[in-house]
Design a protein around this motif. Structure first.
Motif, mmCIF file in Angstrom:
data_model
loop_
_atom_site.group_PDB
_atom_site.id
_atom_site.type_symbol
_atom_site.label_atom_id
_atom_site.label_comp_id
_atom_site.label_asym_id
_atom_site.label_seq_id
_atom_site.Cartn_x
_atom_site.Cartn_y
_atom_site.Cartn_z
ATOM 1 N N VAL A 47 0.794 -1.226 0.125
ATOM 2 C CA VAL A 47 0.133 0.106 0.030
ATOM 3 C C VAL A 47 0.928 1.060 -0.128
ATOM 4 C CG1 VAL A 47 -1.733 1.284 1.290
ATOM 5 C CG2 VAL A 47 -1.722 -1.229 1.337
ATOM 6 N N TRP A 70 1.086 -3.265 3.917
ATOM 7 C CA TRP A 70 0.604 -4.229 3.149
ATOM 8 C C TRP A 70 -1.092 -4.528 3.078
ATOM 9 C CZ3 TRP A 70 3.295 -6.887 -0.694
ATOM 10 C CH2 TRP A 70 4.758 -6.566 -0.898
ATOM 11 N N ARG A 71 -1.643 -4.796 2.042
ATOM 12 C CA ARG A 71 -3.144 -5.341 2.368
ATOM 13 C C ARG A 71 -3.091 -6.778 1.586
ATOM 14 N NH1 ARG A 71 -7.231 -1.156 0.291
ATOM 15 N NH2 ARG A 71 -6.328 -0.044 1.952
ATOM 16 N N GLU A 85 -4.879 -5.062 6.629
ATOM 17 C CA GLU A 85 -3.937 -4.227 6.522
ATOM 18 C C GLU A 85 -3.090 -4.284 7.441
ATOM 19 O OE1 GLU A 85 -3.365 0.231 4.857
ATOM 20 O OE2 GLU A 85 -5.129 -1.024 4.032
ATOM 21 N N THR A 86 -1.579 -4.031 7.131
ATOM 22 C CA THR A 86 -0.793 -4.224 8.198
ATOM 23 C C THR A 86 0.052 -2.767 7.983
ATOM 24 O OG1 THR A 86 0.996 -4.864 6.583
ATOM 25 C CG2 THR A 86 -0.053 -6.354 7.978
ATOM 26 N N ARG A 87 0.620 -2.276 8.841
ATOM 27 C CA ARG A 87 1.279 -0.848 8.787
ATOM 28 C C ARG A 87 2.681 -1.087 8.953
ATOM 29 N NH1 ARG A 87 -1.739 1.997 5.734
ATOM 30 N NH2 ARG A 87 -3.532 2.744 6.634
ATOM 31 N N SER A 131 -3.328 4.858 -2.443
ATOM 32 C CA SER A 131 -4.095 5.586 -1.502
ATOM 33 C C SER A 131 -4.028 7.066 -1.756
ATOM 34 C CB SER A 131 -4.391 4.909 0.125
ATOM 35 O OG SER A 131 -5.286 5.877 0.691
ATOM 36 N N THR A 138 -8.606 5.239 -4.054
ATOM 37 C CA THR A 138 -7.879 4.111 -3.919
ATOM 38 C C THR A 138 -7.786 3.501 -5.372
ATOM 39 O OG1 THR A 138 -8.273 3.876 -1.551
ATOM 40 C CG2 THR A 138 -7.396 2.109 -2.713
#
Length: 192
Positions: A47, A70-71, A85-87, A131, A138
């Protein structure tokens, strides 16, 4: 040539798998999907965030998009039921949230379109998610793998798309971002 999904970092995949094993995290999913069977992550995409507000004219170049995490689409059998989703954090990757609604299925549809486009043009692309919160958009971002003069970055806006943008139609990335910055309400899709 087929579209190849990038390999996610092991820490991002582990964060999603841990969340899928956590009853507390799964309570955030409103769908009944958790009652039908085991959920599994699929279709990992990095992402990228693009902030047009950082520029006086509102037109941030695509090169300034930064990877934030990541998604993963979440499957229940063959059906996509959500996204996770991760950050990126100083300690690695951390689970951020589950998402339902229109974007998981729109992402899957855009990936299918990207595979068809890649096969038809024989141009290899690296898929990413872009995004653009300041423009309420998006999109699936198709970045050419090879630096070819005829290959340009493409964006496939996900539905729901901003007013005046046709969802699920490939657009030249720079043209679309420029038009969004200008606030045009009638954007024409690229004929590709």
């Amino acid at each position: 040539m087929s579209l190849s999904l990038p390999q996610p970092p092991a820490a991002a995949l582990r964060a999603v798998l841990d969340a899928l094993d956590s009853p507390a995290a799964l309570r955030a999913l409103r769908s009944s999907a958790t009652r039908r069977g085991p959920l599994a992550p699929a279709h990992p995409l990095p992402v990228h965030l693009l902030d047009p507000a950082a520029h006086a004219d509102g037109a941030a170049p695509l090169s300034e998009a930064r990877c934030t995490g990541w998604r993963f689409l979440i499957r229940d059998g063959e059906e996509v039921v959500a996204a996770a989703e991760t950050r990126e954090t100083p300690d690695g990757h951390a689970f951020a949230y589950f998402a339902e609604g229109p974007y998981p299925l729109a992402t899957l549809r855009a990936l299918q379109q990207a595979r068809q486009h890649t096969a038809a043009t024989s141009t290899p692309y690296l898929p990413r998610l872009l995004s653009v919160p300041g423009r309420y958009m998006t999109a699936l971002w198709l970045h050419p793998v090879l630096d070819q003069a005829r290959s340009r970055d493409l964006l496939i806006p996900l539905a729901p798309a901003p007013l005046g943008v046709t969802a699920h139609v490939p657009h030249d990335a720079e043209e679309l971002l420029t038009l969004l910055a200008l606030g045009r309400s009638a954007l024409l899709p690229l004929a590709i």
